[in-house]
Design a protein around this motif. Sequence first.
Motif, PDB file in Angstrom:
ATOM      1  N   SER A 156       0.810  -1.222   0.000  1.00  0.00           N
ATOM      2  CA  SER A 156       0.000   0.000   0.000  1.00  0.00           C
ATOM      3  C   SER A 156       0.841   1.268   0.000  1.00  0.00           C
ATOM      4  N   VAL A 157       2.112   1.159   0.401  1.00  0.00           N
ATOM      5  CA  VAL A 157       2.995   2.322   0.399  1.00  0.00           C
ATOM      6  C   VAL A 157       4.066   2.199  -0.689  1.00  0.00           C
ATOM      7  N   GLY A 158       3.826   1.303  -1.661  1.00  0.00           N
ATOM      8  CA  GLY A 158       4.727   1.164  -2.782  1.00  0.00           C
ATOM      9  C   GLY A 158       6.012   0.440  -2.467  1.00  0.00           C
ATOM     10  N   MET A 159       5.994  -0.393  -1.426  1.00  0.00           N
ATOM     11  CA  MET A 159       7.184  -1.151  -1.034  1.00  0.00           C
ATOM     12  C   MET A 159       6.799  -2.623  -0.929  1.00  0.00           C
ATOM     13  N   ARG A 160       7.647  -3.435  -0.329  1.00  0.00           N
ATOM     14  CA  ARG A 160       7.339  -4.855  -0.170  1.00  0.00           C
ATOM     15  C   ARG A 160       7.948  -5.372   1.119  1.00  0.00           C
ATOM     16  N   LEU A 161       7.435  -6.528   1.558  1.00  0.00           N
ATOM     17  CA  LEU A 161       7.946  -7.176   2.765  1.00  0.00           C
ATOM     18  C   LEU A 161       9.246  -7.908   2.409  1.00  0.00           C
ATOM     19  N   PRO A 162      10.325  -7.709   3.177  1.00  0.00           N
ATOM     20  CA  PRO A 162      11.603  -8.360   2.848  1.00  0.00           C
ATOM     21  C   PRO A 162      11.570  -9.860   3.092  1.00  0.00           C
ATOM     22  N   THR A 163      12.321 -10.586   2.304  1.00  0.00           N
ATOM     23  CA  THR A 163      12.409 -12.032   2.451  1.00  0.00           C
ATOM     24  C   THR A 163      13.367 -12.412   3.585  1.00  0.00           C
ATOM     25  N   ARG A 164      13.362 -13.681   3.907  1.00  0.00           N
ATOM     26  CA  ARG A 164      14.294 -14.221   4.894  1.00  0.00           C
ATOM     27  C   ARG A 164      15.741 -13.959   4.472  1.00  0.00           C
ATOM     28  N   GLU A 165      16.034 -14.186   3.193  1.00  0.00           N
ATOM     29  CA  GLU A 165      17.384 -13.989   2.686  1.00  0.00           C
ATOM     30  C   GLU A 165      17.803 -12.516   2.756  1.00  0.00           C
ATOM     31  N   GLU A 166      16.848 -11.623   2.530  1.00  0.00           N
ATOM     32  CA  GLU A 166      17.164 -10.194   2.593  1.00  0.00           C
ATOM     33  C   GLU A 166      17.424  -9.744   4.029  1.00  0.00           C
ATOM     34  N   TRP A 167      16.721 -10.333   4.983  1.00  0.00           N
ATOM     35  CA  TRP A 167      17.056 -10.087   6.383  1.00  0.00           C
ATOM     36  C   TRP A 167      18.451 -10.635   6.697  1.00  0.00           C
ATOM     37  N   ASN A 168      18.784 -11.799   6.134  1.00  0.00           N
ATOM     38  CA  ASN A 168      20.127 -12.340   6.335  1.00  0.00           C
ATOM     39  C   ASN A 168      21.183 -11.353   5.858  1.00  0.00           C
ATOM     40  N   ALA A 169      20.944 -10.762   4.689  1.00  0.00           N
ATOM     41  CA  ALA A 169      21.903  -9.802   4.131  1.00  0.00           C
ATOM     42  C   ALA A 169      22.011  -8.567   5.011  1.00  0.00           C
ATOM     43  N   LEU A 170      20.872  -8.127   5.553  1.00  0.00           N
ATOM     44  CA  LEU A 170      20.885  -6.972   6.454  1.00  0.00           C
ATOM     45  C   LEU A 170      21.711  -7.271   7.696  1.00  0.00           C
ATOM     46  N   VAL A 171      21.488  -8.431   8.297  1.00  0.00           N
ATOM     47  CA  VAL A 171      22.211  -8.807   9.508  1.00  0.00           C
ATOM     48  C   VAL A 171      23.704  -8.928   9.221  1.00  0.00           C
ATOM     49  N   THR A 172      24.052  -9.505   8.092  1.00  0.00           N
ATOM     50  CA  THR A 172      25.466  -9.617   7.719  1.00  0.00           C
ATOM     51  C   THR A 172      26.091  -8.236   7.552  1.00  0.00           C
ATOM     52  N   ALA A 173      25.370  -7.339   6.889  1.00  0.00           N
ATOM     53  CA  ALA A 173      25.880  -5.982   6.684  1.00  0.00           C
ATOM     54  C   ALA A 173      26.064  -5.238   8.002  1.00  0.00           C
ATOM     55  N   ALA A 174      25.275  -5.629   9.008  1.00  0.00           N
ATOM     56  CA  ALA A 174      25.351  -4.973  10.314  1.00  0.00           C
ATOM     57  C   ALA A 174      26.315  -5.674  11.265  1.00  0.00           C
ATOM     58  N   GLY A 175      27.131  -6.588  10.734  1.00  0.00           N
ATOM     59  CA  GLY A 175      28.175  -7.185  11.564  1.00  0.00           C
ATOM     60  C   GLY A 175      27.978  -8.633  11.944  1.00  0.00           C
ATOM     61  N   GLY A 176      26.873  -9.252  11.523  1.00  0.00           N
ATOM     62  CA  GLY A 176      26.654 -10.656  11.829  1.00  0.00           C
ATOM     63  C   GLY A 176      25.662 -10.884  12.957  1.00  0.00           C
ATOM     64  N   ILE A 177      25.204 -12.118  13.086  1.00  0.00           N
ATOM     65  CA  ILE A 177      24.124 -12.485  14.002  1.00  0.00           C
ATOM     66  C   ILE A 177      24.389 -12.061  15.443  1.00  0.00           C
ATOM     67  N   SER A 178      25.599 -12.286  15.930  1.00  0.00           N
ATOM     68  CA  SER A 178      25.849 -12.126  17.364  1.00  0.00           C
ATOM     69  C   SER A 178      25.877 -10.681  17.831  1.00  0.00           C
TER      70      SER A 178
END
Length: 256
Positions: A144-166
């Motif tokens: 409704s706001v012209g975007m989409r819900l991120p996938t599991r893999e895209e969250w993985n990429a975000l977490v990796t970019a932010a330094g990893g899971i821990s």
Amino acid sequence: MSIFTFAKLGRTLLLTAVVAVGLLSVGCGGNDNPADNNSNNGNNSNNGNNSNNGNNSNNGNNNNNGGNNNNGGGGSLETVSLGGLKWMKKNLNVGIADSWCYGEGGQANVDGNYVTLTPLQVQANCNTYGRLYTWTAAKAACQSVGMRLPTREEWNALVTAAGGISTAGSKLKSTSGWNSYSGISSTDEFHFSALPGGSRYSDGDFLTAGNYGNWWTATELDAGLAYYRNMLYILNSVIEGYNGKSLGYSVRCVQD
């Protein structure tokens, strides 16, 4: 992993066990649980997720008023680039069917007790945390706001970019709005400003705001379950779990 259904008392008793599961098994499903005083309903098969402090609430009639997290007003749809995508900077706050402000139409867990929040408290929660959505509503709200819900893999990429899971949680969390815990800090290094909006359960109760933040992914485990990401006030990590699609979780939308 199976899905359990627990009474309110059972939710509270499960706290210690569920947090332990969250610490030991990243990416497995366990029960949704509260940390602190909070309890959770065991319809969940996720790990280490929710606990909430019921000081929050909002009256869910709001789709978004200008002060809200992310609807039309006040730069609410601003994005930050991480992991190859543009991520919404705040929790989505667009009112559609099957979405709620924290405390709207049900009871919220406060210091181990279930209480009814005032309309002003409910509205304040929406302004702070955005709304909580079922999985299906989360996808529709992003569209409704012209975007989409991120996938599991895209969250993985975000977490990796932010330094990893821990450690990603400490860098993605807002520097304010989380309940304090010894040894845990939030730097908001990437201006993601994650806030702990808690959860809404299928029985209408609300739990864990202030302690836990849960965000849907677009990836399904099966017809009834979908993956989500969780951050806790007691950890610096970002945890993955899966849970029933009828639960109400926060949402961050993305753009390519």
